[in-house]
Design a protein around this motif. Structure first.
Motif, PDB file in Angstrom:
ATOM      1  N   LEU A  54      -3.568 -14.374  66.615  1.00 36.76           N
ATOM      2  CA  LEU A  54      -3.667 -15.056  65.117  1.00 36.76           C
ATOM      3  C   LEU A  54      -2.447 -14.523  63.929  1.00 36.76           C
ATOM      4  CD1 LEU A  54      -5.522 -17.650  64.968  1.00 36.76           C
ATOM      5  CD2 LEU A  54      -6.940 -16.687  63.360  1.00 36.76           C
ATOM      6  N   ALA A  55      -3.029 -13.537  63.691  1.00 34.11           N
ATOM      7  CA  ALA A  55      -2.215 -13.110  62.871  1.00 34.11           C
ATOM      8  C   ALA A  55      -0.568 -13.101  62.907  1.00 34.11           C
ATOM      9  CB  ALA A  55      -2.129 -11.408  62.511  1.00 34.11           C
ATOM     10  N   GLU A  56       0.047 -12.758  64.217  1.00 33.37           N
ATOM     11  CA  GLU A  56       1.123 -12.747  65.547  1.00 33.37           C
ATOM     12  C   GLU A  56       1.811 -13.749  65.030  1.00 33.37           C
ATOM     13  OE1 GLU A  56       1.559 -10.370  68.298  1.00 33.37           O
ATOM     14  OE2 GLU A  56       0.836  -8.568  67.724  1.00 33.37           O
ATOM     15  N   GLY A  57       0.567 -15.017  65.599  1.00 31.91           N
ATOM     16  CA  GLY A  57       1.392 -15.916  65.920  1.00 31.91           C
ATOM     17  C   GLY A  57       1.523 -16.993  64.634  1.00 31.91           C
ATOM     18  N   THR A  58       0.497 -17.271  63.809  1.00 33.88           N
ATOM     19  CA  THR A  58       0.318 -17.988  62.762  1.00 33.88           C
ATOM     20  C   THR A  58       0.774 -17.859  61.297  1.00 33.88           C
ATOM     21  OG1 THR A  58      -1.807 -18.161  64.299  1.00 33.88           O
ATOM     22  CG2 THR A  58      -1.773 -19.536  61.890  1.00 33.88           C
ATOM     23  N   THR A  59       1.423 -18.576  60.521  1.00 34.02           N
ATOM     24  CA  THR A  59       1.508 -19.231  59.143  1.00 34.02           C
ATOM     25  C   THR A  59       0.589 -19.740  58.672  1.00 34.02           C
ATOM     26  OG1 THR A  59       3.872 -18.214  59.406  1.00 34.02           O
ATOM     27  CG2 THR A  59       3.897 -19.431  57.511  1.00 34.02           C
ATOM     28  N   TRP A  60      -0.228 -19.183  57.898  1.00 34.32           N
ATOM     29  CA  TRP A  60      -1.618 -20.779  57.778  1.00 34.32           C
ATOM     30  C   TRP A  60      -0.619 -20.650  55.616  1.00 34.32           C
ATOM     31  CZ3 TRP A  60      -5.000 -21.938  60.135  1.00 34.32           C
ATOM     32  CH2 TRP A  60      -5.612 -20.525  60.973  1.00 34.32           C
ATOM     33  N   GLU A  61      -0.958 -21.788  56.034  1.00 34.46           N
ATOM     34  CA  GLU A  61      -0.321 -23.331  54.641  1.00 34.46           C
ATOM     35  C   GLU A  61      -1.590 -23.387  54.114  1.00 34.46           C
ATOM     36  OE1 GLU A  61       2.066 -26.826  56.331  1.00 34.46           O
ATOM     37  OE2 GLU A  61       3.845 -25.010  56.501  1.00 34.46           O
ATOM     38  N   ALA A  62      -2.784 -24.116  54.691  1.00 34.46           N
ATOM     39  CA  ALA A  62      -3.802 -23.541  53.983  1.00 34.46           C
ATOM     40  C   ALA A  62      -5.016 -23.331  54.639  1.00 34.46           C
ATOM     41  CB  ALA A  62      -4.346 -25.621  53.683  1.00 34.46           C
ATOM     42  N   PHE A  63      -6.476 -22.754  54.554  1.00 32.83           N
ATOM     43  CA  PHE A  63      -7.224 -22.245  55.314  1.00 32.83           C
ATOM     44  C   PHE A  63      -8.780 -22.298  54.162  1.00 32.83           C
ATOM     45  CE2 PHE A  63     -10.636 -19.976  57.422  1.00 32.83           C
ATOM     46  CZ  PHE A  63     -10.528 -20.246  58.217  1.00 32.83           C
ATOM     47  N   GLU A  64      -9.254 -23.478  54.345  1.00 33.32           N
ATOM     48  CA  GLU A  64     -10.456 -24.234  53.210  1.00 33.32           C
ATOM     49  C   GLU A  64     -11.564 -24.563  53.796  1.00 33.32           C
ATOM     50  OE1 GLU A  64      -8.103 -27.264  51.923  1.00 33.32           O
ATOM     51  OE2 GLU A  64      -6.740 -26.483  51.054  1.00 33.32           O
ATOM     52  N   PRO A  65     -12.735 -23.356  54.324  1.00 35.85           N
ATOM     53  CA  PRO A  65     -13.936 -23.801  54.229  1.00 35.85           C
ATOM     54  C   PRO A  65     -14.597 -24.370  53.199  1.00 35.85           C
ATOM     55  CG  PRO A  65     -13.832 -21.238  53.986  1.00 35.85           C
ATOM     56  CD  PRO A  65     -12.311 -22.027  53.608  1.00 35.85           C
ATOM     57  N   GLN A  66     -14.967 -25.656  52.967  1.00 35.27           N
ATOM     58  CA  GLN A  66     -15.442 -26.727  52.048  1.00 35.27           C
ATOM     59  C   GLN A  66     -17.114 -27.204  52.579  1.00 35.27           C
ATOM     60  OE1 GLN A  66     -13.323 -29.770  54.206  1.00 35.27           O
ATOM     61  NE2 GLN A  66     -11.531 -29.143  52.567  1.00 35.27           N
ATOM     62  N   GLU A  67     -18.094 -26.919  53.328  1.00 37.25           N
ATOM     63  CA  GLU A  67     -19.173 -26.340  53.926  1.00 37.25           C
ATOM     64  C   GLU A  67     -19.388 -25.642  54.382  1.00 37.25           C
ATOM     65  OE1 GLU A  67     -22.462 -30.503  54.262  1.00 37.25           O
ATOM     66  OE2 GLU A  67     -20.089 -30.652  54.704  1.00 37.25           O
ATOM     67  N   PHE A  68     -21.370 -25.276  53.840  1.00 40.06           N
ATOM     68  CA  PHE A  68     -22.106 -24.385  54.708  1.00 40.06           C
ATOM     69  C   PHE A  68     -23.506 -24.842  55.320  1.00 40.06           C
ATOM     70  CE2 PHE A  68     -19.107 -21.255  53.155  1.00 40.06           C
ATOM     71  CZ  PHE A  68     -18.202 -21.125  53.517  1.00 40.06           C
ATOM     72  N   ILE A  69     -24.230 -25.013  56.170  1.00 38.17           N
ATOM     73  CA  ILE A  69     -25.152 -26.197  56.435  1.00 38.17           C
ATOM     74  C   ILE A  69     -26.005 -23.984  57.386  1.00 38.17           C
ATOM     75  CG2 ILE A  69     -26.352 -27.527  57.865  1.00 38.17           C
ATOM     76  CD1 ILE A  69     -23.756 -29.102  57.703  1.00 38.17           C
ATOM     77  N   ALA A  70     -26.899 -23.707  56.912  1.00 38.13           N
ATOM     78  CA  ALA A  70     -27.895 -23.117  57.905  1.00 38.13           C
ATOM     79  C   ALA A  70     -28.836 -24.009  58.288  1.00 38.13           C
ATOM     80  CB  ALA A  70     -27.755 -22.222  56.831  1.00 38.13           C
TER      81      ALA A  70
END
Length: 134
Positions: free
Chosen positions: A64-80
């Motif tokens: 994932l690190a080798e192949g991806t450049t992140w522009e945004a990564f946004e967890p928004q909600e958690f349901i448990a």
């Protein structure tokens, strides 16, 4: 109480990911974890396919690190509920080998036992992901 603890574990995982701290993230996994990122991802996506065990998940994060450049990564909600935490969010990234961008809302489902992640599944816009890696 279990739901709050499980949610905190997943939030800690995302925080570690955001810092690039994969060892801390891996420490939150059970040794026998079953990790299934992006169901429906094409074989051209290097992170596609189920992985079993911490070493295999470590390899997933390396790819994932080798192949991806992140522009945004946004967890928004958690349901448990009970042993499950469902996280909903959005990401945007570039597939480094192709230079193509993709973005998607996503849902990630974690199963926990004794404070460790034993299962993971991810669902997103696979058409956008697959096109970026084609």
């Amino acid at each position: 109480m279990q739901e709050a603890q499980n949610t905190q574990t997943i939030q800690d995982m995302y925080a570690a990911f955001g810092r690039g701290d994969v060892p801390t993230l891996l420490n939150l996994l059970d040794e026998a974890v079953v990790w299934y990122p992006v169901k429906g991802a094409a074989k051209t996506v290097p992170t596609a396919g189920e992985r079993r065990g911490k070493a295999a998940v470590a390899e997933f994060f390396r790819l994932l690190a080798e192949g991806t450049t992140w522009e945004a990564f946004e967890p928004q909600e958690f349901i448990a509920e009970r042993d499950k935490v469902v996280a909903r969010g959005r990401y945007a990234a570039v597939a480094k080998p192709t230079g193509r961008r993709y973005a998607s809302d996503w849902v990630m489902i974690f199963t926990l036992r004794a404070g460790k992640v034993v299962g993971f599944e991810e669902f997103c816009d696979t058409a956008a992901l697959n096109a970026a890696w084609a």
